[in-house]
Design a protein around this motif. Structure first.
Motif, PDB file in Angstrom:
ATOM      1  N   LYS A   1       1.729   5.805  -2.329  1.00  0.00           N
ATOM      2  CA  LYS A   1       2.778   6.756  -1.949  1.00  0.00           C
ATOM      3  C   LYS A   1       2.513   7.287  -0.537  1.00  0.00           C
ATOM      4  O   LYS A   1       2.737   8.464  -0.250  1.00  0.00           O
ATOM      5  N   GLY A   2       1.999   6.430   0.318  1.00  0.00           N
ATOM      6  CA  GLY A   2       1.622   6.845   1.672  1.00  0.00           C
ATOM      7  C   GLY A   2       2.735   6.588   2.670  1.00  0.00           C
ATOM      8  O   GLY A   2       3.706   5.879   2.385  1.00  0.00           O
ATOM      9  N   ASP A   3       2.584   7.174   3.849  1.00  0.00           N
ATOM     10  CA  ASP A   3       3.587   6.995   4.895  1.00  0.00           C
ATOM     11  C   ASP A   3       3.241   5.799   5.778  1.00  0.00           C
ATOM     12  O   ASP A   3       2.084   5.409   5.908  1.00  0.00           O
TER      13      ASP A   3
ATOM     14  N   ARG B   1       0.826  -1.213   0.000  1.00  0.00           N
ATOM     15  CA  ARG B   1       0.000   0.000   0.000  1.00  0.00           C
ATOM     16  C   ARG B   1       0.859   1.261   0.000  1.00  0.00           C
ATOM     17  O   ARG B   1       0.526   2.241  -0.672  1.00  0.00           O
ATOM     18  N   MET B   2       1.968   1.246   0.739  1.00  0.00           N
ATOM     19  CA  MET B   2       2.868   2.417   0.712  1.00  0.00           C
ATOM     20  C   MET B   2       3.348   2.663  -0.715  1.00  0.00           C
ATOM     21  O   MET B   2       3.439   3.806  -1.165  1.00  0.00           O
TER      22      MET B   2
ATOM     23  N   ASN C   1       2.391  -9.209  -3.994  1.00  0.00           N
ATOM     24  CA  ASN C   1       1.793  -8.034  -3.361  1.00  0.00           C
ATOM     25  C   ASN C   1       0.745  -8.394  -2.322  1.00  0.00           C
ATOM     26  O   ASN C   1       0.302  -9.534  -2.235  1.00  0.00           O
ATOM     27  N   GLY C   2       0.379  -7.391  -1.536  1.00  0.00           N
ATOM     28  CA  GLY C   2      -0.675  -7.558  -0.544  1.00  0.00           C
ATOM     29  C   GLY C   2      -0.291  -8.590   0.503  1.00  0.00           C
ATOM     30  O   GLY C   2       0.875  -8.716   0.879  1.00  0.00           O
TER      31      GLY C   2
ATOM     32  N   ALA D   1      -4.361  -0.267   8.313  1.00  0.00           N
ATOM     33  CA  ALA D   1      -4.291  -1.733   8.303  1.00  0.00           C
ATOM     34  C   ALA D   1      -4.840  -2.299   9.614  1.00  0.00           C
ATOM     35  O   ALA D   1      -5.522  -3.334   9.616  1.00  0.00           O
ATOM     36  N   GLN D   2      -4.561  -1.610  10.700  1.00  0.00           N
ATOM     37  CA  GLN D   2      -5.086  -2.060  12.000  1.00  0.00           C
ATOM     38  C   GLN D   2      -6.607  -1.956  12.017  1.00  0.00           C
ATOM     39  O   GLN D   2      -7.310  -2.844  12.469  1.00  0.00           O
ATOM     40  N   ARG D   3      -7.103  -0.836  11.478  1.00  0.00           N
ATOM     41  CA  ARG D   3      -8.543  -0.614  11.428  1.00  0.00           C
ATOM     42  C   ARG D   3      -9.226  -1.718  10.600  1.00  0.00           C
ATOM     43  O   ARG D   3     -10.304  -2.202  10.933  1.00  0.00           O
TER      44      ARG D   3
END
Lengths: 430, 430
Positions: free
Chosen positions: A170-172, A165-166, A279-280, A180-182
């Motif tokens: 392009k996320g932190d 996902r990062m 992936n994933g 992911a926890q949610r």
């Protein structure tokens, strides 16, 4: 024959195993020989996807491993205790073990397999590594012709999900971990996954099978993904890499004692490498040896169904072997009892990626190059990418170099007056 | 124990097997128990990579299968005869068989396994499918918990090499085939590979194991890659697909008799599908089932080393089992003797890609759409791509539809006065 099973744990995986065992139609005929006698749970009243009559469920786990009518104990509790003690007690009672517990096997495998050999029982663990992907059995039974030199795995679904996902968004790290926890892809306490401990347990197990020796779990070098940033993922992408948390076990046959390198760390993987497109939450294991070359096993690394597939495969294998007599199958028992020597990290050869922030003066790149050269660090590329907060952002990719020499060069570079910060250091897959 | 081997054939694969057996150091300890007693060759004087003393080599293959001291016969001749007769004779003499011969197993498996069961010997064939990739053993021993519904494979290295090069070089089939022949990637008579016969042999074997029944080899629908053009590869690419020769075995559990679909044909594979990135001479097998989901096995599909890895793995497995007693391992013997019913091709549901050349009139697309609609063919896309020789080039991709209905629609379309040619028809992976 009918074999009586005692299942310890009826969570996600236990429920999946029970569901398969209770619907044997169109599965392997040997499933008909497997009967669930007892299931140990923490709470009798919790609602569950599989309903058992009350005489099957018990909170007295001890009574299961002591039950004289139970032939095989399926340990799906996870964690170290009471799993370890229950497994050892079950073995002492002459019961075969099927477990999905990488933590207990990687730390107490020595004790468990020694006990199992003395008792003449099987300890099967296909589900402990890479979920539903058959990799333990192929290592035991399909690759024996080879001198295996490297096992490289994406062995933890949570970290691969976060890194994927990062990469895509392009996320932190922090915000994607939270998401992911949610969504249930990461635990509330995510350390076991994101600090690489789970992957280290698994590569210790794979290395033990691939190289035929025991592994001291605390000798596996382990670096998680907390330090991976969106910036580095973007630079890696420009350079033709994706960043994956790899678990690597490597035997250098040229070394006198055939010592192993064992490590888990975020790694730049070339885009055309078979592991780059895993992936994933998927897992994959690449095994390289002579004369085979490379084979890769790919699939779901976790989940009720995938893990149940592996657990029940182990049960079928035991049910197939038991009528053949009292002698244990030599490929399905642990026949080694020495510990493999491990190469100290400082002597491990890798390629490195480093991102440095330096003052934007002419000659800085030259100084950096000289510094690396002084320690024998040969560079594949040394590029000033841009300016950030008045500092030049410089990205270095090295050729193979010993970790120790690279670190020495880096220490000297950190002390250069023109170098403001070593922002990140990652390894690059050869 | 020491087991005496008789090896039939000392070509590329036989040489590879011999090399592994003669260098057991750092391979599985059971290799020490395998001793080459005789090697059957066609020509004693041919120079070979492995030198045997003259008393080991013989041109009298019959003498090997009749040799009372030989425990295991390794059949690496390929082809139907004399392989079939020698295997049956060896079985009659109570010898175990390890073979890499997909042609003989897919055509005469019935006879061979019936004889083997009567004689109480093993017939092992890991090397017959997907070279060094462990897939036979995992199907037998690791996936039994599952209701397997689909096996999809890239099982022929030659065709995958040609299609990969056509994709990468935008080249035409004939010229790349010629180059592949020059480089040794394709045979002088390439029909077995490029017409899909080799892949059909292999999917018949995989289906037999995955679905637990015998397969009539001539019921496998088989279309090779001769008709794949650079034009279609380019259109597929624009639509987000690569073209691969896939071998597919599918069981529809909703059908009353659980009949199988069995087919080999060039197929448009979505770019993000795990099989899409299997390039060059590599093979891969994707197995889907409940509760597992999908696992993929990937690696070298041919070559001396990869095939030797699989052959010697089989030998190790036999050497491991023989001391356990006279009872055969139930997972390593063929326990079915019924033939699987096969769905007639006309009833198989697929997605289709078709390229048509039609007169460039207004309303042609409408007519095509109506024609497809008349036969219940639902279209995902219907695009006029360009003009070629004054004709409109139209590319159609359908949703799932029965082959029979699609063909009827196509027949009607061919009869339309405005349709000049159905230039190509390919299937699309769901």
């Amino acid at each position: 024959m009918v074999y009586q099973l005692g299942i310890l744990g009826l969570g996600t995986v236990g429920g999946g195993v029970a569901q398969v065992l209770l619907t044997p139609e169109q599965r392997h005929p040997l499933l008909q020989e497997l009967q669930i006698k007892k299931v140990g749970v923490r709470d009798l009243d919790k609602p569950r996807p599989v309903n058992f009559p009350p005489e099957i469920l018990t909170t007295d786990l001890q009574s299961i491993v002591q039950d004289a009518e139970i032939d095989i104990v399926v340990e799906l509790l996870g964690g170290l205790e009471p799993a370890r003690t229950l497994i050892l007690e079950a073995i002492a009672q002459g019961k075969h073990i099927v477990t999905a517990n990488k933590a207990v096997i990687s730390r107490f495998g020595d004790e468990i397999f020694t006990a199992a050999n003395q008792a003449g029982v099987y300890v099967m663990l296909e589900a402990a590594v890479a979920g539903g992907i058959p990799v333990i059995q192929p290592l035991k039974q399909s690759l024996g012709a080879n001198r295996i030199h490297t096992v490289t795995g994406i062995l933890n679904g949570t970290t691969n999900y976060i890194l994927t996902r990062m990469q895509q968004e392009k996320g932190d790290f922090a915000e994607i971990l939270a998401d992911a926890q949610r969504l249930g892809y990461a635990e509330a306490d995510p350390s076991t996954d994101i600090d690489g401990l789970d992957a280290a347990d698994k590569i210790a197990i794979l290395a033990s099978l691939a190289f035929g020796g025991r592994i001291a779990r605390d000798e596996v070098y382990c670096q998680g993904i907390r330090s991976v940033t969106a910036v580095d993922i973007a630079y890696a992408d420009k350079l033709g890499f994706v960043i994956k948390l790899l678990a690597i076990a490597h035997r250098d046959f040229s070394q006198a004692d055939n010592a192993l390198e064992l490590r888990v760390h975020p790694t730049l993987v070339p885009l055309d490498h078979p592991l780059a497109s895993v992936n994933g939450v998927h897992n994959a294991v690449l095994i390289a040896g002579e004369p085979l070359g490379e084979v890769m096993f790919y699939g779901p690394g976790a989940g009720a169904g995938a893990t149940a597939s592996a657990v029940v495969a182990d049960l079928i294998n035991i049910a197939a072997l038991l009528p053949m007599g009292n002698q244990s199958h030599p490929l399905l028992t642990c026949t080694h009892d020495h510990y493999c020597p491990i190469v100290p990290l400082a002597q491990v050869s890798s390629r490195f990626y480093a991102r440095l922030l330096a003052e934007d003066h002419p000659g800085v790149l030259g100084k950096l190059g000289t510094c690396f050269g002084n320690y024998g660090v040969s560079l594949e590329s040394l590029v000033q990418i841009g300016i950030k907060d008045d500092l030049a952002e410089v990205v270095v990719v090295t050729h193979h170099v010993c970790e120790g020499e690279f670190r020495q060069a880096l220490d000297e570079i950190k002390s250069l007056i023109s170098v403001n910060q070593v922002a990140s250091v990652l390894r690059v897959l050869a």
